[in-house]
Design a protein around this motif. Structure first.
Motif, short mmCIF file in Angstrom:
data_model
loop_
_atom_site.label_atom_id
_atom_site.label_comp_id
_atom_site.label_asym_id
_atom_site.label_seq_id
_atom_site.Cartn_x
_atom_site.Cartn_y
_atom_site.Cartn_z
N ILE A 47 -52.36 -14.39 -46.50
CA ILE A 47 -51.91 -15.54 -47.18
C ILE A 47 -50.97 -15.32 -48.45
O ILE A 47 -50.97 -14.52 -48.79
N GLU A 48 -49.82 -16.11 -48.02
CA GLU A 48 -48.60 -16.08 -49.04
C GLU A 48 -48.12 -14.76 -49.10
O GLU A 48 -47.74 -14.12 -50.26
N GLY A 49 -47.83 -14.15 -48.16
CA GLY A 49 -47.17 -12.71 -48.00
C GLY A 49 -48.06 -11.64 -48.13
O GLY A 49 -47.43 -10.59 -48.37
N LYS A 50 -49.29 -11.87 -48.28
CA LYS A 50 -50.18 -10.41 -48.49
C LYS A 50 -51.61 -10.75 -48.17
O LYS A 50 -52.04 -11.97 -47.61
N PHE A 51 -52.44 -9.91 -48.00
CA PHE A 51 -53.84 -9.77 -47.77
C PHE A 51 -54.57 -10.40 -49.01
O PHE A 51 -54.36 -9.92 -49.96
N GLN A 52 -55.57 -11.33 -48.62
CA GLN A 52 -56.35 -11.69 -50.08
C GLN A 52 -57.63 -12.11 -49.66
O GLN A 52 -58.15 -12.25 -48.42
N ASN A 53 -58.30 -11.80 -50.58
CA ASN A 53 -59.98 -12.07 -50.41
C ASN A 53 -60.05 -13.63 -50.51
O ASN A 53 -59.16 -14.33 -51.23
N THR A 54 -61.07 -14.17 -49.84
CA THR A 54 -61.27 -15.72 -50.09
C THR A 54 -62.86 -15.78 -50.47
O THR A 54 -63.76 -15.28 -49.74
N ARG A 227 -50.89 1.87 -51.62
CA ARG A 227 -50.59 3.27 -51.86
C ARG A 227 -49.45 3.53 -53.10
O ARG A 227 -49.55 4.24 -53.91
N LYS A 228 -48.48 2.45 -52.97
CA LYS A 228 -47.42 2.38 -54.23
C LYS A 228 -47.82 1.74 -55.25
O LYS A 228 -47.50 1.72 -56.32
N ASN A 232 -51.88 -5.08 -52.00
CA ASN A 232 -52.69 -5.89 -50.87
C ASN A 232 -51.79 -6.11 -49.73
O ASN A 232 -51.80 -7.07 -48.86
N SER A 233 -50.97 -4.87 -49.28
CA SER A 233 -50.18 -5.02 -48.20
C SER A 233 -50.86 -4.49 -46.81
O SER A 233 -50.18 -4.70 -45.81
N THR A 234 -51.92 -3.99 -46.94
CA THR A 234 -52.83 -3.78 -45.69
C THR A 234 -54.22 -4.27 -45.73
O THR A 234 -54.75 -4.56 -46.74
N LEU A 235 -54.90 -4.33 -44.75
CA LEU A 235 -56.21 -4.95 -44.78
C LEU A 235 -57.24 -4.00 -45.17
O LEU A 235 -57.34 -2.81 -44.32
N TRP A 236 -58.20 -4.34 -45.83
CA TRP A 236 -59.38 -3.59 -45.96
C TRP A 236 -60.59 -4.23 -45.15
O TRP A 236 -60.63 -5.20 -44.84
N ALA A 237 -61.45 -3.22 -44.93
CA ALA A 237 -62.71 -3.55 -44.01
C ALA A 237 -63.67 -2.68 -44.08
O ALA A 237 -63.87 -1.73 -44.82
N SER A 238 -64.69 -3.29 -43.42
CA SER A 238 -66.04 -2.35 -43.23
C SER A 238 -66.26 -2.33 -42.09
O SER A 238 -65.47 -2.99 -41.00
N TRP A 239 -67.35 -1.62 -41.53
CA TRP A 239 -67.39 -1.29 -40.00
C TRP A 239 -68.94 -1.59 -39.63
O TRP A 239 -69.82 -0.80 -40.33
#
Length: 366
Positions: A47-54, A227-228, A232-239
């Motif tokens: 959302i809006e250029g990055k990954f975001q929580n909802t 990492r820098k 929020n440039s990459t998606l976080w997840a559970s599995w």
């Protein structure tokens, strides 16, 4: 005065160049472009250029509250040697057995054998979790040296923070042909580290892939990445991993939210739940992306009430609470809610369906 200004300018330039050079180190990961970036941008979570929580992450003046709490003098590292049960390399030389068993390597690194497939969550065997040779250091050795780590079929990566995504461990496993299942964008880091593209499987939430008859499901979490910077440039997840007879869930880093119930509704109850219990704080913005032990027990119930194996504690000093507070609060809450918790020593095998006797190893100094 002009001479001083020139010297000061020179120092600034040198520091800027040094900083730029440091950020080019491979440990900081890769960049996103082409088809990979296009796929990231199509994700509902982008959302809006990055990954975001909802809904969006809570905001507050957590920095000042955190600094205040850091000065309260909690015992954040054990005053005794954490017991570690050494794992023989021979154990991993044989094919994974049927059934469901888990070996905690410390923090969020767990080796799981499920219905003949060997899976490892967020493997981190390095001594420090940092892109440079400073930063949080292990409080105990892993049960097996990195050189002896072998026989892994798949690795699940929850997100790209240094205590969950370790370049040295990834490169070691990649050389063995291990398959990596990661959130959107995380594959760019692995590619920078020379992992073959055929071994990298980027996934969005609610996507599924199969490996040797075991279903690997990427599921939501509530966290952040980078990492820098915290961009929020990459998606976080559970599995969720489901075999023919058994299943397990791994939370990654997350705050408490309704995604636990949604996961249960889609995949059913899991037999074993690896849920983070440590590195939380009291400010709402911290709890929103790092749930506390009471929320971890509640999450376990939302998931259907399987066996709870607490992770993300006792390995790295990443918060201001006492090092053993997470497990003590988890056990107290679990007892009140009649939730089964296993507290293995590092390197100890937990086999689902077989009796397990908890040892209060974390109370050695009491």
């Amino acid at each position: 005065m002009k001479r001083f200004a020139k010297i000061l300018l020179g120092i600034v330039v040198v520091l800027a160049l040094a900083g730029y050079g440091i950020f080019q180190l491979p440990a900081f990961g890769g960049r996103f472009a082409g088809e990979q970036l296009e796929r990231m941008q199509k994700s509902p979570a982008f959302i809006e250029g990055k990954f975001q929580n909802t809904p969006p992450q809570a905001t507050d003046n957590a920095l000042w509250e955190t600094l205040r709490l850091y000065r309260q003098g909690q015992v954040r590292e054990p005053q005794f040697e954490i017991p570690v049960i050494a794992l023989s390399p021979v154990t991993l030389s044989a094919p994974a057995a049927e059934g469901l068993r888990a070996i905690w390597f410390g923090h969020s690194s767990v080796l799981v054998e499920i219905d003949g497939v060997r899976v490892m969550t967020d493997p981190v065997l390095s001594d420090r979790v940092s892109p440079v040779p400073i930063g949080p250091q292990r409080m105990h050795a892993p049960p097996l040296s990195l050189a002896d780590l072998a026989g892994i079929d798949a690795v699940l990566i929850s997100h790209d923070h240094y205590d969950h995504l370790d370049m040295e461990t990834i490169q070691h496993l990649a050389a063995q042909g291990v398959q990596f299942y990661v959130g959107l964008g995380v594959g760019a880091h692995l590619e920078r580290w020379k992992v073959a593209p055929a071994q990298i499987h980027e996934m969005d939430w609610w996507e599924s892939l199969e490996l040797k008859g075991v279903q690997i499901n990427c599921t939501p979490a509530r966290h952040y990445s980078g990492r820098k910077s915290q961009d929020n440039s990459t998606l976080w997840a559970s599995w969720v991993v489901k075999g023919a007879q058994h299943s397990f869930y791994y939370s990654g880093d997350t705050g408490y939210a309704d995604h636990f119930r949604a996961i249960h509704e889609r995949y059913g109850a899991t037999d074993l739940n690896l849920i983070k219990v440590g590195a939380y704080g009291t400010p709402p913005s911290w709890l929103d992306i790092h749930m506390d032990p009471e929320s971890a027990v509640r999450a376990n119930q939302d998931l259907g009430g399987g066996i709870l194996l607490p992770v993300h504690w006792a390995t790295f000093n990443l918060s201001y609470h006492a090092w053993d507070e997470p497990i003590l609060r988890t056990l107290r809450t679990a007892a009140a809610e009649n939730v089964q918790v296993v507290t293995p020593r590092v390197g100890e095998v937990v086999e689902v369906g077989q009796p397990f006797s908890n040892v209060e190893w974390y109370k050695t100094a009491r």
